[in-house]
Design a protein around this motif. Structure first.
Motif, short mmCIF file in Angstrom:
data_model
loop_
_atom_site.label_atom_id
_atom_site.label_comp_id
_atom_site.label_asym_id
_atom_site.label_seq_id
_atom_site.Cartn_x
_atom_site.Cartn_y
_atom_site.Cartn_z
N THR A 54 1.20 -1.77 -0.20
CA THR A 54 -0.10 0.08 -0.19
C THR A 54 0.61 0.77 -0.01
N THR A 55 2.47 1.19 -0.62
CA THR A 55 2.71 2.15 -0.35
C THR A 55 2.86 2.80 1.46
N LEU A 56 3.60 2.00 1.68
CA LEU A 56 3.17 3.31 3.43
C LEU A 56 4.64 2.50 3.34
N LEU A 57 5.41 1.49 3.24
CA LEU A 57 6.64 1.46 4.39
C LEU A 57 7.53 0.41 2.62
N ALA A 58 8.87 0.80 1.63
CA ALA A 58 9.42 0.99 1.33
C ALA A 58 10.29 -0.27 0.86
N PRO A 59 10.32 -0.90 -0.05
CA PRO A 59 11.02 -2.31 -0.09
C PRO A 59 12.23 -2.50 -0.33
N THR A 60 12.61 -3.25 0.32
CA THR A 60 14.39 -2.69 0.24
C THR A 60 15.05 -3.86 -0.89
N GLY A 61 13.82 -4.98 -1.22
CA GLY A 61 14.06 -5.44 -2.23
C GLY A 61 13.29 -6.03 -3.02
#
Length: 260
Positions: A54-61
């Protein structure tokens, strides 16, 4: 048609004690019009995955798309396509249900008159019509959850993310919310991505289950297929099946909370 796809989706948190891999590489596909149950013990990475999608947290991979919008390159498109109901909700207890719904509509850039109309529509659809002028803080638990969902549906999203939506509700309110979720799928074609600690809820609602543990997918399939594969019978309880899949001795609701 696949409405959500992820490949190697991962999130590592940096802490004073070193990196913590909350999600280690999630691969999944959610079909349009499907109710997906996303299960796992506390700390398995369920909420972290939802927050990334939901774009609230950026993935690191890894990579992911939601309704055709790439998580990394088109986050605004993802937000337009999805609604999100967090575990704790997000209503202001001091204002009325009507004011909360109209404000949500305005945040999605609806003209004021249209936002007021949309508030009335949602109130009728979610059995809130008689509560529009009541302060949000005076609502029961079940009424607040319906309001949370109404707010998430303001912009008519194609995907609805529900993070443990019935936690703390009484059995009657839980049953009402189940019926609401089924109606969203059956009447509006809404795709629902549901995390829950209630295994009976997953069994009753989900078309398909994905079980995660330690930040990775450990099993997926229909409830009946998973019961047959791991518990030996389609009539087995989903609790026994979950314990067989994860090799644990406690269900998600019984497990001790984990910080991540």
């Amino acid at each position: 048609m696949a409405l959500i796809t992820t490949t190697g989706l991962a999130r590592t948190f940096r802490t004073k004690r070193g990196p913590v891999q909350a999600v280690r590489g999630i691969d999944l596909t959610v079909r349009e019009g499907e109710i997906l149950g996303f299960l796992g013990p506390n700390g398995a990475g369920k909420t972290t995955t939802l927050r990334m999608l939901t774009t609230l947290l950026a993935p690191t991979g890894g990579t992911a798309t939601v309704a055709g919008h790439d998580l990394a390159t088109d986050p605004a498109g993802v937000r337009r396509a999805c609604g999100y109901v967090a575990q704790s909700g997000g209503v202001d207890p001091q204002i009325t249900v009507r004011e909360e719904l109209v404000t949500q509509g305005r945040l999605y850039r609806l003209p004021r008159a249209r936002a007021a109309e949309r508030a009335e529509e949602l109130a009728r659809e979610l059995d809130l019509a008689g509560l529009l002028d009541r302060p949000c803080g005076a609502l029961s638990g079940g009424q607040r959850r319906r309001l949370d969902i109404a707010m998430a549906l303001t912009h008519r999203p194609r995907v609805l993310f529900l993070d443990e939506p019935t936690t703390g509700l009484d059995p009657g309110s839980r049953a009402d919310l189940w019926e609401l979720v089924r109606g969203l799928r059956d009447e509006h074609g809404t795709t629902v991505f549901l995390t829950t600690h209630h295994l009976d809820e997953a069994d009753a609602l989900a078309d398909r289950l994905v079980v995660v543990d330690g930040g990775v997918v450990v099993a997926e399939g229909t409830p009946s297929a998973l019961k047959l594969r791991y518990a030996g019978s389609v009539d087995a309880s989903l609790q026994d099946t979950f314990l067989a899949i994860t090799g644990r001795t406690t269900t998600p609701a019984d497990a001790a909370p984990v910080a991540v």
